[in-house]
Design an enzyme around this catalytic site. Structure first.
Site, PDB file in Angstrom:
ATOM      1  N   SER A 109      32.958  57.461  30.558  1.00 56.09           N
ATOM      2  CA  SER A 109      32.037  56.355  30.173  1.00 56.09           C
ATOM      3  C   SER A 109      31.802  56.131  28.615  1.00 56.09           C
ATOM      4  O   SER A 109      31.789  57.317  27.884  1.00 56.09           O
ATOM      5  CB  SER A 109      31.015  56.550  30.731  1.00 56.09           C
ATOM      6  OG  SER A 109      29.831  55.411  30.061  1.00 56.09           O
ATOM      7  N   ASN A 110      31.740  55.210  28.044  1.00 55.71           N
ATOM      8  CA  ASN A 110      31.365  54.910  26.577  1.00 55.71           C
ATOM      9  C   ASN A 110      30.036  55.870  26.292  1.00 55.71           C
ATOM     10  O   ASN A 110      29.600  56.288  25.055  1.00 55.71           O
ATOM     11  CB  ASN A 110      31.423  53.737  26.290  1.00 55.71           C
ATOM     12  CG  ASN A 110      29.988  52.982  26.836  1.00 55.71           C
ATOM     13  OD1 ASN A 110      28.965  52.837  26.166  1.00 55.71           O
ATOM     14  ND2 ASN A 110      30.262  52.368  28.003  1.00 55.71           N
ATOM     15  N   TYR A 138      23.230  60.582  32.397  1.00 52.20           N
ATOM     16  CA  TYR A 138      24.390  59.968  32.733  1.00 52.20           C
ATOM     17  C   TYR A 138      25.383  60.371  31.924  1.00 52.20           C
ATOM     18  O   TYR A 138      26.495  60.731  32.456  1.00 52.20           O
ATOM     19  CB  TYR A 138      24.254  58.448  33.143  1.00 52.20           C
ATOM     20  CG  TYR A 138      25.523  57.934  33.350  1.00 52.20           C
ATOM     21  CD1 TYR A 138      26.166  57.624  34.607  1.00 52.20           C
ATOM     22  CD2 TYR A 138      26.218  57.017  32.216  1.00 52.20           C
ATOM     23  CE1 TYR A 138      27.172  57.204  34.979  1.00 52.20           C
ATOM     24  CE2 TYR A 138      27.048  56.155  32.662  1.00 52.20           C
ATOM     25  CZ  TYR A 138      27.954  56.287  33.744  1.00 52.20           C
ATOM     26  OH  TYR A 138      28.927  55.620  34.033  1.00 52.20           O
ATOM     27  N   SER A 167      32.323  47.925  29.125  1.00 50.21           N
ATOM     28  CA  SER A 167      31.609  46.930  29.814  1.00 50.21           C
ATOM     29  C   SER A 167      32.406  46.353  30.816  1.00 50.21           C
ATOM     30  O   SER A 167      33.244  45.396  30.516  1.00 50.21           O
ATOM     31  CB  SER A 167      30.858  45.893  29.181  1.00 50.21           C
ATOM     32  OG  SER A 167      30.066  46.772  28.196  1.00 50.21           O
ATOM     33  N   ARG A 176      26.691  42.187  22.733  1.00 51.62           N
ATOM     34  CA  ARG A 176      27.629  43.616  22.849  1.00 51.62           C
ATOM     35  C   ARG A 176      28.654  43.499  23.616  1.00 51.62           C
ATOM     36  O   ARG A 176      29.598  44.155  23.279  1.00 51.62           O
ATOM     37  CB  ARG A 176      26.459  44.587  23.529  1.00 51.62           C
ATOM     38  CG  ARG A 176      26.964  45.938  23.465  1.00 51.62           C
ATOM     39  CD  ARG A 176      25.894  47.000  23.902  1.00 51.62           C
ATOM     40  NE  ARG A 176      26.582  48.192  24.309  1.00 51.62           N
ATOM     41  CZ  ARG A 176      27.203  48.777  25.175  1.00 51.62           C
ATOM     42  NH1 ARG A 176      27.079  48.213  26.254  1.00 51.62           N
ATOM     43  NH2 ARG A 176      27.554  49.948  25.313  1.00 51.62           N
TER      44      ARG A 176
END
Length: 269
Positions: A109-110, A138, A167, A176
């Site tokens: 994940s980012n 997370y 996303s 964003r």
């Protein structure tokens, strides 16, 4: 290629199972829930955190590669995050070593670098050489899972690709997202490239589309054959400005970097 895909009933899993099958892969689904309607292939309803259950799936199906999407997609306590992201990855890696499976692609994940300030210079982008800067527990779970993958790639003859997904949405919904969007089609392209890239060793790429406003560098993915096609800019006129936009753009992790996610690492009675 026979691909064991964990988290196959999730939002990304449902898209990737179909997409990889369309590209000629044989997908073996694994999730804690029963298979979704329309899934065509072997399915195992087991918990990836159970190493014995995972080992049994490998023995039954003889996969050639693993796509690991399973994991709680939001904030939790530190122990729960580590179980969800690290213990599950460990169970899969041990089964891979035991069964001589040599490729795993991980849905990172980012948020593994979410506390990184957003580049203010449009020409500057966050690369794969950045130190881990998780924004939440997370994110910590994703960083730790990436470290475990790196360890196993160094110890054993296997390749591991960590995809730091942005996303994942049908289309961007906020300002964003115009920087962080990953389209459904590009997501399939990304996982297919990560599965088939020749001998990547351990590698990290950023899971975003070819967004004009992107903050993350696409070159690490391109080195592995990931060529995104879609651009969030196509939807820019449909995205309305909001009061939260400036705050969400301060760090690449967006709202996950904010105080709303500050909490103790351990739950107490």
């Amino acid at each position: 290629m026979r691909v064991l895909l964990t988290g196959a009933a999730g939002s990304i899993g449902r898209v990737v199972t179909v997409g990889l099958a369309d590209r000629g892969h044989r997908v073996i689904g694994l999730d804690r829930v029963v298979e979704p309607e329309g899934f065509d292939g072997p399915w195992h309803s087991v918990d990836c955190a159970d190493p014995d259950a995972v080992a049994s799936v490998f023995e039954a199906e003889s996969p050639e590669a693993v796509v690991h999407l399973a994991g709680h997609p939001d904030e939790a306590s530190l122990p729960d995050s580590l179980t969800s992201h690290v213990v599950t990855t460990a169970a899969l890696l041990d089964a891979m070593v035991e069964n001589d499976v040599q490729r795993i692609v991980y849905a990172s994940s980012n948020h593994a670098v979410g506390r990184t300030p957003r580049p203010r210079d449009a020409a500057a982008q966050v690369g794969d050489d950045l130190r881990p800067r998780p924004d939440t527990f997370y994110g910590v779970g994703k960083v730790a899972a990436e470290a475990l993958l790196s360890l196993y790639a160094d110890r054993y003859p296997l390749d591991a690709v960590s995809c730091r997904i942005g996303s994942f949405l049908p289309q961007p919904e906020t300002t964003r997202h115009l920087s962080t969007w990953l389209s459904h089609d590009d997501c399939v392209r990304m996982f297919d490239a990560a599965l088939t890239a020749p001998a990547p060793g351990y590698a990290v790429l950023y899971g975003i589309s070819a967004n004009t406003r992107r903050w993350w560098d696409l070159e690490p993915g391109r080195r592995l054959g990931y060529e995104p096609v879609d651009d969030a800019e196509e939807f820019a006129e449909t995205v309305s400005a909001r009061s939260e936009d400036e705050f969400e753009a301060a760090h690449v992790g967006g709202p996950f970097a904010g105080e709303a996610f500050y909490r103790p690492a351990l739950d107490r009675a």
